[in-house]
Design a protein around this motif. Structure first.
Motif, PDB file in Angstrom:
ATOM      1  N   ALA A   1      62.080  55.948  33.926  1.00 25.34           N
ATOM      2  CA  ALA A   1      62.513  55.583  35.287  1.00 25.34           C
ATOM      3  C   ALA A   1      61.510  54.615  36.124  1.00 25.34           C
TER       4      ALA A   1
ATOM      5  N   ALA B   1      69.713  49.567  33.662  1.00 25.22           N
ATOM      6  CA  ALA B   1      69.851  50.687  34.187  1.00 25.22           C
ATOM      7  C   ALA B   1      71.068  52.020  34.291  1.00 25.22           C
TER       8      ALA B   1
ATOM      9  N   SER C   1      71.586  54.791  31.295  1.00 28.31           N
ATOM     10  CA  SER C   1      71.645  55.254  31.335  1.00 28.31           C
ATOM     11  C   SER C   1      73.261  56.530  31.644  1.00 28.31           C
TER      12      SER C   1
ATOM     13  N   VAL D   1      71.434  56.346  38.164  1.00 25.77           N
ATOM     14  CA  VAL D   1      71.103  55.280  38.952  1.00 25.77           C
ATOM     15  C   VAL D   1      71.583  55.484  40.377  1.00 25.77           C
TER      16      VAL D   1
ATOM     17  N   SER E   1      68.805  49.813  39.485  1.00 23.78           N
ATOM     18  CA  SER E   1      67.386  50.366  38.657  1.00 23.78           C
ATOM     19  C   SER E   1      66.034  50.308  39.586  1.00 23.78           C
TER      20      SER E   1
ATOM     21  N   MET F   1      67.081  54.486  40.136  1.00 21.81           N
ATOM     22  CA  MET F   1      67.656  55.160  38.496  1.00 21.81           C
ATOM     23  C   MET F   1      65.686  55.902  38.467  1.00 21.81           C
TER      24      MET F   1
END
Length: 395
Positions: A89, A242, A246, A270, A357, A360
């Motif tokens: 992350a 991302a 996720s 996110v 991103s 995240m």
């Protein structure tokens, strides 16, 4: 007679307008390509650092999950996976920060270059005045040389065409067509300014109160603009990665049970949906965001307004219009708790404050939180006499 030496009666200036145009055009192309290649090299170094790119962190995380799957009761394996998840992350966050820095640098560089352009145009307007006052083709060679040097300097930043009148004064139009926006005519010079959004840098020509969009295809400013657009695309691609990563990991995690026998909670988020009160509200409102399943949260702008007569909140989003009563508003994947007493027409806007991103984060706090066991288990009965094998099929 001896001793008289040489007498120079005149000096004729050698000038070819066609060759000058070609030189400036080549200069603009070179400066664009040179600057763009340099920026792309910096971007490559950022995206693919030796031994620590995003792919490496993803690989380490999956390796750690494999160890947890092989030894689900091992706290050591789970701890390694916990740290690998946090590092992954953080890697997405770092990529987003560096891309934002690239964009910020591009905006600053654009402003610097536009300052140079405006200064050159101002100087050229003054040179044009000197040329025009000198009479038809009577301008001094020094003044004409100054004109050509300023045009050459300007061509490093953007491409343009030049039309010289009978006195030698320059008229400049942006682009290569000869029909572009006029940025200099006699002593009337335009001023160029910039604006930016998430994906583009736009340049506006301001001339005598009239604004036009600048269009050109080479020079340093063109390289900066192209690079800025590329950064926006890369940032979007990494954010999409991302989100997809996720959601898919969370789907698997929430389908199992953790070491305490509880249903697994979402591993990654996110989400950056943040409520912000309208500036013209008549009351003071504050908010608390309660996140549920981050995989269900749609990152979009939502307008919320209070109707005192009906005692309800009007919600406007990408789906349409809906109405909710109370101070706890339910949205897909999260809730907004409203604190304060709203007045009629008060409201707020919920919107993402970061890219996916950049937002995240790894949600698990303890090694025991990994849901490495299935909710459904099958085993043979001790009374079985046959050799039938059973498989559990499903999600």
């Amino acid at each position: 007679n001896a001793g008289l030496g040489v007498r120079v009666t005149s000096v004729k200036r050698s000038f070819d307008a066609y060759l000058s145009d070609k030189t400036r055009s080549s200069q603009s192309d070179y400066e664009m390509l040179n600057d763009l290649v340099s920026k792309l090299s910096d971007l490559e170094d950022m995206l693919l650092p030796s031994g620590s790119d995003l792919g490496v962190f993803i690989g380490r995380f999956f390796d750690s999950l494999q160890d947890v799957a092989s030894n689900p009761d091992s706290i050591a394996a789970r701890t390694v996976a916990l740290e690998a998840g946090k590092a992954l992350a953080s890697s997405f966050n770092s990529y987003d920060t560096q891309l934002k820095n690239f964009k910020s640098s591009a905006i600053k560089q654009t402003d610097i270059k536009l300052t140079e352009v405006n200064l050159n145009l101002d100087q050229l307007s003054k040179v044009n005045s000197l040329i025009s006052t000198s009479g038809t083709k009577d301008a001094s060679n020094d003044v004409l040389d100054a004109r050509d040097q300023l045009l050459k300097k300007l061509s490093k930043t953007l491409n343009f065409t030049v039309n010289l009148d009978e006195t030698g004064a320059a008229e400049i139009r942006l682009g290569d067509s000869g029909n572009g926006v006029n940025i200099l005519q006699r002593n009337n010079a335009a001023t160029l300014t910039s604006a930016s959004d998430e994906n583009n840098i736009s340049i506006t020509v301001n001339k005598q109160g009239i604004k036009s969009t600048a269009a050109f295809s080479s020079g340093v400013l063109s390289a900066i603009s192209q690079f800025y657009g590329l950064i926006g695309s890369v940032q979007s691609e990494i954010s999409n990665l991302a989100e997809k990563f996720s959601n898919e990991i969370n789907t698997i995690q929430t389908a199992g049970i953790d070491l305490h026998g509880n249903v697994g909670k979402a591993m990654f988020s996110v989400n950056s949906m943040t409520p912000k009160a309208n500036f013209d509200n008549k009351s003071s409102l504050s908010f608390n965001v309660i996140e549920g399943d981050p995989s269900n949260i749609k990152q979009e702008k939502i307008h919320v307004n209070y109707n005192k007569t009906n005692n309800e909140w009007k919600i406007r989003d990408s789906v349409g219009v809906s109405f909710i009563r109370g101070k706890l508003l339910n949205f897909n994947g999260y809730q907004i708790e409203i604190m304060g007493e709203p007045k009629d027409n008060d409201g707020f806007i919920i919107s993402p404050s970061m890219t996916k991103s950049g937002a995240m984060q790894f949600n698990l706090n303890n090694a025991e939180d990994f849901a490495a066991s299935s909710k459904n288990l099958i085993s043979k009965s001790s009374a079985n006499v046959g050799n039938v094998e059973l498989n559990l099929i499903g999600t």
